[in-house]
Write an enzyme that holds these catalytic residues in place. Structure first.
Site, PDB file in Angstrom:
ATOM      1  CG  HIS A 285      -1.589  -1.241   1.559  1.00  0.00           C
ATOM      2  ND1 HIS A 285      -1.831  -1.652   2.862  1.00  0.00           N
ATOM      3  CD2 HIS A 285      -2.103  -2.193   0.752  1.00  0.00           C
ATOM      4  CE1 HIS A 285      -2.477  -2.809   2.833  1.00  0.00           C
ATOM      5  NE2 HIS A 285      -2.650  -3.162   1.566  1.00  0.00           N
TER       6      HIS A 285
ATOM      7  CE1 TYR B 136       0.269   2.935  10.105  1.00  0.00           C
ATOM      8  CE2 TYR B 136       0.801   0.802  11.076  1.00  0.00           C
ATOM      9  CZ  TYR B 136      -0.103   1.636  10.457  1.00  0.00           C
ATOM     10  OH  TYR B 136      -1.370   1.193  10.189  1.00  0.00           O
TER      11      TYR B 136
END
Length: 465
Positions: A66, A129
């Protein structure tokens, strides 16, 4: 134990970060994100606003590929994963792939437009993240995908995909040949029609990724105009809009105008840049100083004399709150249209002998040189911050420059009469105070690899053109 270090990869902007992880028999500790140290080591100051964690229970869990509309900083809290990245941005690096194992002592910085995937090798794995924009359904619609099994990319998955755990959505992603590349983020010039904007347009005339907007499309002094403008396509915003009527700024109406554009308007651009993740280039002035120092360095404290200088100093303070900014401080700007040099040339040709101020000293800044400096900072990836930019050479008074203009157009320079500021403005009302010294220290911009032209050379070329 590793030392903090940042390493490039074959994908432009994709970085591998070595993290120190001290530990003992009780376990370990690490500074997973430490802005000051990491920026100093070479990581972009990307301004994260959201922290996400993916918990992966089993070996073989595989997610991706992605590409998302934000920058990401990836690490793991526990476990081990195999990370893979594919550049899906338009340009010569499209399709470039890279892979690397991620353990607690390794982090990865992923710029927007680069596809990201990972496979769990040791479970459980906590994959964390940071991103510099907030997730939303609308943002997810901007994702770009490529198939995990694409033969062109040829990622060497440690666990074959036929034995891994994938989602049906990930298995259905297109092959690289069918991917529409992520468009590069565009550059926006605010203040179209002004002399700096015109110089930048000339400089970037061959580029197709530059948009120029005037006040009819974006008036930064108008909150509604800014709110209605779509900043999302832009990775760079150059603010060439300003209220520059120095004397008019001393009037009640002018004071409101100066603050509306130079402070409130700049604040709106700062927030728009922050929200869209764009870097901001903002042009300031020597008028933020009182002119008592003969040469002004970038770190000199503000001491403006008049309303215009006060409004510019306030705008500078707002720009400094944005991590990704270039604040360009300049002086005595000369470009297209009416300006001091054109006025002196016209007087010389009409046989008029002017009186010109001789106790204000500085250097001219030609807009073509200012545009070239901005282009250099952006293209070279120079460190963000404040840079003085003017033409180089010996500082001169306005009277000196006027005399030189007379000489260059073939008139007698002795026709220019030097006078003091007090003499020149005697009997006039509504005149803003001017700095006595406007010369800027150019060492920092020169250290960044840009050497401005000598002002005498630039003046002669300007008049010859």
């Amino acid at each position: 134990m590793k030392q903090l270090a940042v390493h490039p990869t074959p994908i432009p902007g994709l970085l591998v970060i070595d993290l120190p992880v001290p530990g003992d028999n009780r376990g370990w500790f690490k500074e997973n994100w430490q802005r000051a140290k990491m920026v100093e080591a070479g990581l972009p100051d990307f301004g994260p606003v959201q922290n996400n964690i993916s918990f992966n229970q089993a070996v073989g869990v595989t997610r991706g590929i992605h590409a998302e509309p934000w920058d990401k900083y990836i690490s793991v809290g526990t476990g081990r994963v195999f990370g893979a990245w594919v550049d899906l941005r338009e340009g010569p690096s499209f399709g470039t792939a890279y892979w690397h194992e991620i353990t607690p002592d390794v982090a990865i910085y992923v710029p927007r437009g680069v596809g990201n995937a990972f496979q769990t090798l040791d479970a459980p794995a906590v994959y964390t993240y940071l991103v510099n924009d907030h997730w939303s359904e609308g943002a997810q619609a901007q994702y770009t995908f490529v198939n995990l099994a694409d033969e062109t990319v040829a990622i060497p998955w440690p666990i074959p995909l036929g034995e891994a755990e994938l989602s049906a959505k990930d298995e259905a992603h297109p092959r690289l040949a069918d991917v529409v590349p992520v468009p590069l983020r565009r550059t926006l010039i605010v203040g179209g029609g002004g002399q700096l904007a015109r110089a930048l347009e000339r400089r970037w005339s061959a580029r197709e990724d530059v948009d120029v907007v005037g006040r009819n499309a974006l008036d930064i002094a108008d909150a509604q105009s800014v709110a209605c403008f779509d900043f999302t396509p832009y990775g760079t915003i150059v603010n060439a809009a300003a209220y520059t009527a120095v004397d008019a700024a001393e009037t009640p109406q002018g004071r409101r105008g100066a603050w509306a554009t130079n402070v409130a308007g700049v604040g709106r651009l700062v927030e728009a840049s922050r929200e869209s993740g764009a870097r901001l280039v903002h042009v300031s002035s020597d008028y933020v100083f009182d002119g008592t120092a003969e040469v002004h360095a970038e770190d000199e404290a503000f001491s403006p004399l008049g309303v215009y200088g006060q409004s510019k100093a306030a705008g500078d303070a707002l720009v400094a709150t944005l991590p990704a900014h270039y604040l360009i401080r300049t002086s005595w700007v000369v470009g297209d249209g009416n300006n001091f040099v054109r006025t002196m040339a016209s007087l010389a040709e009409r046989g008029i002998d002017p009186s010109v101020v001789s106790d204000q000293v500085g250097r001219l800044t030609f807009t073509d040189d200012l545009a070239a400096a901005i282009d250099h900072l952006l293209s070279s990836g120079a460190a963000y911050g404040t840079y003085n930019v003017s033409n180089s050479g010996e500082a001169r008074s306005w009277a000196d420059i006027a005399a030189r203009v007379y000489e260059l157009v073939g008139a007698d320079p002795a026709r220019v009469t030097p006078v003091t500021t007090a003499e020149y403005y005697a009997g006039k009302e509504g005149i803003a105070p001017r700095p006595e010294h406007s010369a800027l220290d150019l060492a920092k911009i020169q250290h960044a690899g840009f050497t401005p032209r000598d002002q005498d050379e630039a003046l002669a070329a300007y008049l010859a053109g």
